[in-house]
Scaffold this motif. Structure first.
Motif, PDB file in Angstrom:
ATOM      1  N   ALA A  28       5.690  -5.021   2.408  1.00 50.44           N
ATOM      2  CA  ALA A  28       4.587  -4.823   1.481  1.00 50.44           C
ATOM      3  C   ALA A  28       3.409  -4.154   2.162  1.00 50.44           C
ATOM      4  N   VAL A  29       2.562  -3.568   1.332  1.00 45.08           N
ATOM      5  CA  VAL A  29       1.263  -3.076   1.775  1.00 45.08           C
ATOM      6  C   VAL A  29       0.201  -3.861   1.021  1.00 45.08           C
ATOM      7  N   THR A  30      -0.654  -4.527   1.726  1.00 40.77           N
ATOM      8  CA  THR A  30      -1.748  -5.276   1.119  1.00 40.77           C
ATOM      9  C   THR A  30      -3.065  -4.772   1.685  1.00 40.77           C
ATOM     10  N   GLY A  31      -4.139  -5.051   0.995  1.00 41.32           N
ATOM     11  CA  GLY A  31      -5.410  -4.588   1.518  1.00 41.32           C
ATOM     12  C   GLY A  31      -6.577  -4.937   0.642  1.00 41.32           C
ATOM     13  N   VAL A  49       0.705   4.068  -3.568  1.00 37.43           N
ATOM     14  CA  VAL A  49       1.503   4.028  -2.336  1.00 37.43           C
ATOM     15  C   VAL A  49       2.670   4.986  -2.525  1.00 37.43           C
ATOM     16  N   GLU A  50       2.722   6.029  -1.681  1.00 38.50           N
ATOM     17  CA  GLU A  50       3.710   7.092  -1.845  1.00 38.50           C
ATOM     18  C   GLU A  50       4.487   7.281  -0.544  1.00 38.50           C
ATOM     19  N   VAL A  71       1.128  -4.250  -2.898  1.00 39.15           N
ATOM     20  CA  VAL A  71       2.312  -3.548  -3.397  1.00 39.15           C
ATOM     21  C   VAL A  71       3.488  -3.992  -2.543  1.00 39.15           C
ATOM     22  N   ASP A  72       4.449  -4.722  -3.132  1.00 37.90           N
ATOM     23  CA  ASP A  72       5.570  -5.240  -2.347  1.00 37.90           C
ATOM     24  C   ASP A  72       6.865  -4.544  -2.739  1.00 37.90           C
ATOM     25  N   GLY A  73       7.962  -5.050  -2.150  1.00 35.46           N
ATOM     26  CA  GLY A  73       9.268  -4.476  -2.438  1.00 35.46           C
ATOM     27  C   GLY A  73       9.459  -3.085  -1.874  1.00 35.46           C
ATOM     28  N   LEU A  74       8.767  -2.749  -0.780  1.00 32.88           N
ATOM     29  CA  LEU A  74       8.855  -1.421  -0.186  1.00 32.88           C
ATOM     30  C   LEU A  74       9.940  -1.385   0.888  1.00 32.88           C
TER      31      LEU A  74
END
Length: 788
Positions: A28-31, A49-50, A71-74
């Motif tokens: 995931a990307v968190t922030g 997120v690309e 944004v998770d599940g990456l």
């Protein structure tokens, strides 16, 4: 409630919740996204997120109320994260996501200087850490009837209640003219001597885009003659997409107990070069009941209309113009001797803005403004109006007041080098005030029978003016960011000597015999300055230290009032002005420590302040009262200079317990002493704290929030000024909102769910009973908003 219990609850929840942040989701990307100038969270920011390699579809989300996103599940790989928000320069960052890992990203978005198209400004932050800000989303959710109610949601900030609206700002113990108020850059003053219409009362909450509070001498580029300041920006003219000719929203709501309802609306549009916006509001209210069922007079009727237009002269320049009219009628003021019959105010302003984004001159802003406010109040509905409940003949008392203010401002931002930003400018205003108090003693209970009648000036054609120049420099000194500001002001004050009473001339300055009329004029040259240092201790921790001195000249009431009740006391005695008062000078030091992780934020700060020439009160046994009323058992008094000291601080913490669940705590403490009277300073708020929990899914379709507030008793009071102790209390508020779809959203909730009977310590007293004005009992509220 014991103050140590409040601190114990706050500390327990902070340390209990912080460990919950240790569990991080994988892949995931968190922030978090914040305002690069103020450091405050930015809600509703678009985050994309690309992937840079596999051609997968971009993933998007938006930030929640605390500026956080996830944004998770990456899948493992490299990604570009972009943050975009209207009015701010976009930012992007490339990150590497690994399996079973969450990558943290932080964005500090820089506001565009004037919001012009295709211009990105990279100026360094210039707002001190000792400032706090409310944005549009916070204002809408607060369901306020008055701008002063919004201030009560901020740590270290509160407001004085004298009636249902017109709550008067208080910032860390500073009040009345010590707090400067600016609306769209216009220095704003009340018309009424009793500050029934506080500077914020003529700007409806529905038209407010943001509120920023500087908690000390760090607003020297906003204007002069204040020890702290509040800045309000109304709804943005250019936040509509280009080519959208017609958009807007309508909102209506109802509050039980107050029996108040409101209808607000806005219409806006924009072409290539032209933009417009029109805002309107209609609000009304009735008496309310306290927690124990006592009825408090609280009628009011408010109507407001504002309009703005803008025209682009080119890619980097535009002209703007705006105006507005507001009228309030039949406003009850249980905390004053009189009620307001009406307020009427009209405002106009014209502005020019230039922004290049490159080169030496980054921006130029110039504006001119003017407004007039008319105010009439009388004693109809008060016990003095009829003889049944008043130990004396009936009276007919009124106050007719007006203020006309003209002002302007010009400021430019320069970038001499990559790590140096300069702001230089000048501003000024001229305010003319006039107020008279006619009164009549009714004989034989018949107001048509001729009786004793007299009309005297409270403000005898008073003129105050301030012209100032300022310079501010922000520079990086290694890892430390330093912002220094200096300001110089010329101040003029005077009154019409033909309207001043002989009594005032004889007694305005004790010990010097009769006062020459020429001595009514006053000239001052005041210099103020401030310095703020901000240093990153690590990637997450920041330390800020600041200090400064600011000067506040005596107000028109303090210099020229002729036996009129003061805003600096809880007693309703009469006060005589002193034209020779020296200006107050505040010396303040601040220290703040802040930590910001992906899911945890924490801030704690403290300050110390000393005010020399602090304007306080003294007995005036040689003064004959103008209105020999039975309620004026004390006094008269006069204004005099003294010394006062204050210290205190605030803390706040926020934890994202889950992706959709946020918990927060806050608290504030203040101590103050008037060294002249050897008593506590007037209006020191007691120790207080809040605990909040908010549930809001990442999609942002709905939210549910609960807030538990606690306030301790306050027994440190200025008894010589009529202040009395107040008890502690606990309140519980619940609120929520839902986006129904097709532009429709609904909000609702309940404040003071337990129907607690309580008094805010800063509230004014009923001058006839001597008891402070209580707050409302339980209120259910609901509202519907339609955007098109």
């Amino acid at each position: 409630m014991d103050r140590y219990v409040v601190f114990a609850c706050i500390s327990f929840i902070v340390f209990a919740l912080i460990p919950a942040a240790a569990a991080q989701p994988s892949g995931a990307v968190t922030g978090r996204v914040t305002n690069g100038e103020t450091g405050r969270p930015l809600p509703s920011v678009n985050v994309i997120v690309e992937s840079t390699g596999d051609g997968a579809q971009p993933r998007g989300t938006s930030t929640g109320p605390q500026g956080r996103f996830a944004v998770d599940g990456l899948a493992p790989g490299r990604y570009v994260v972009r943050a975009r928000f209207v009015g701010f320069a976009s930012r992007s960052r490339e990150v590497e996501v690994s399996a079973a890992e969450s990558v943290g990203v932080r964005f500090a978005l820089a506001p565009r200087t004037v919001g012009l198209d295709a211009v990105e400004v990279t100026a360094a932050p210039t707002v001190s850490e000792t400032a706090e800000q409310l944005r549009k989303a916070d204002i809408q959710e607060a369901n306020p009837r008055d701008g002063g109610e919004l201030l009560r949601t901020m740590s270290g900030v509160s407001a004085v209640r004298r009636g249902p609206v017109g709550l008067d700002p208080v910032v860390r113990g500073l009040r009345s003219r010590q707090v400067g108020v600016y609306v769209d850059g216009m220095r704003t003053f009340p018309a009424g001597p009793a500050r029934m219409d506080s500077p914020l009362s003529h700007t409806g909450p529905s038209t407010m885009q943001s509120i920023e509070v500087a908690k000390g001498p760090y607003a020297l580029t906003w204007g002069g003659g204040q020890l702290s300041a509040i800045r309000v920006e109304t709804n943005d003219l250019f936040n509509v997409a280009r080519g959208e000719r017609l958009s807007g929203q309508l909102q209506t709501g109802y509050d039980s107990n107050f029996g108040s309802y409101d209808v607000t609306g806005t219409v806006s549009g924009r072409s290539d070069a032209f933009a417009y916006r029109v805002d309107g509001a209609y609000r009304t209210g009735n008496d309310y009941e306290t927690g124990d069922g006592t009825s408090v007079p609280a009628d009011f009727l408010n109507r407001e209309l504002r309009a703005k237009v803008g025209y682009k002269l080119g890619d980097n320049q535009r002209l703007t113009a705006g105006g507005g009219y507001q009228r309030q009628d039949d406003v009850d003021y249980p905390g004053r001797l009189l009620n307001a019959q009406f307020f009427k105010t009209g405002r106009a302003r014209l502005g020019y803005e230039y922004a290049s984004g490159t080169g030496l001159v980054r921006s130029v802003e110039a504006k001119a403004y003017g407004y007039q406010t008319l105010h009439t109040m009388n004693n109809e509905g008060k016990v003095t109006y009829a003889s049944e409940n008043f130990p004396g003949p009936p009276l007919r008392v009124a106050v007719n007041a007006d203020i006309t203010t003209l002002g302007g401002r010009v400021v430019t931002q320069l970038a001499p080098s990559q790590d140096l930003r300069l702001k230089v400018g000048a501003d000024g205003y001229r305010a003319h005030r006039d107020a008279e108090r006619p009164f009549q003693v009714v004989k034989n209970g018949d107001p048509t029978t001729p009786g004793f009648y007299e009309s005297k000036q409270i403000w005898p054609g008073v003129v105050t003016a301030d012209a100032g120049v300022f310079a501010q420099a922000t520079r990086l000194l290694g890892p430390v960011e330093a912002t220094g500001t200096v300001r110089a002001d010329m101040v003029w004050a005077g009154a019409d000597e033909e309207q001043v009473t002989d009594v005032y001339l004889d007694i305005a300055k004790p010990g010097n015999g009769a006062l020459d009329a020429d001595a009514l004029d006053r000239r001052e040259f005041n210099v103020s300055g401030a310095l703020m240092l901000t240093a990153p201790l690590s990637e997450a921790w920041t330390l800020s230290a600041g200090g400064g001195t600011a000067v506040r000249s005596a107000s028109a009431l303090e210099r020229y009032a002729d036996r009129f009740p003061s805003n600096k006391a809880q007693t309703s005695a009469e006060f005589i002005g002193n034209p020779r008062l020296d200006p107050e000078r505040s010396w303040q030091a601040d220290l703040e420590l802040e930590a910001r992780y992906d899911r945890v934020s924490f801030a704690v700060g403290g300050f110390a302040r000393r005010i020399s020439n602090y304007i306080t009160l003294q007995d005036a046994p040689d003064v004959e009262p103008m209105l020999p009323l039975p309620i004026f058992a004390e006094g008269p008094f006069r204004y005099a200079n003294g010394t006062a000291t204050f210290y205190g601080g605030e803390m706040s913490a926020s934890v994202a317990v889950l992706r959709s669940l946020t918990a927060s705590v806050s608290g504030s403490y203040l101590w103050g002493k008037n060294l002249e009277t050897d008593q506590p300073a007037l209006g020191v708020a007691p120790l207080s704290g809040d605990i909040g929990v908010r549930y809001e899914p990442p999609q942002g379709r709905f939210y549910i929030e609960g807030t538990l507030g606690g306030v301790t008793e306050q027994d440190r009071v200025a008894s010589m000024l009529g202040e009395t102790p107040t008890e502690g209390y606990v309140t519980l508020d619940l609120r929520g909102g839902l986006a129904v779809g097709r532009g429709i959203s609904v909000e609702g909730g309940v404040t003071n769910l337990t129907d607690a009977d309580y008094v805010n310590h800063l509230n004014a007293k009923n001058p006839y009973s001597g008891t402070p004005i209580p707050e409302t009992g339980r209120i259910f509220f609901a509202g519907v908003n339609y955007a098109f």
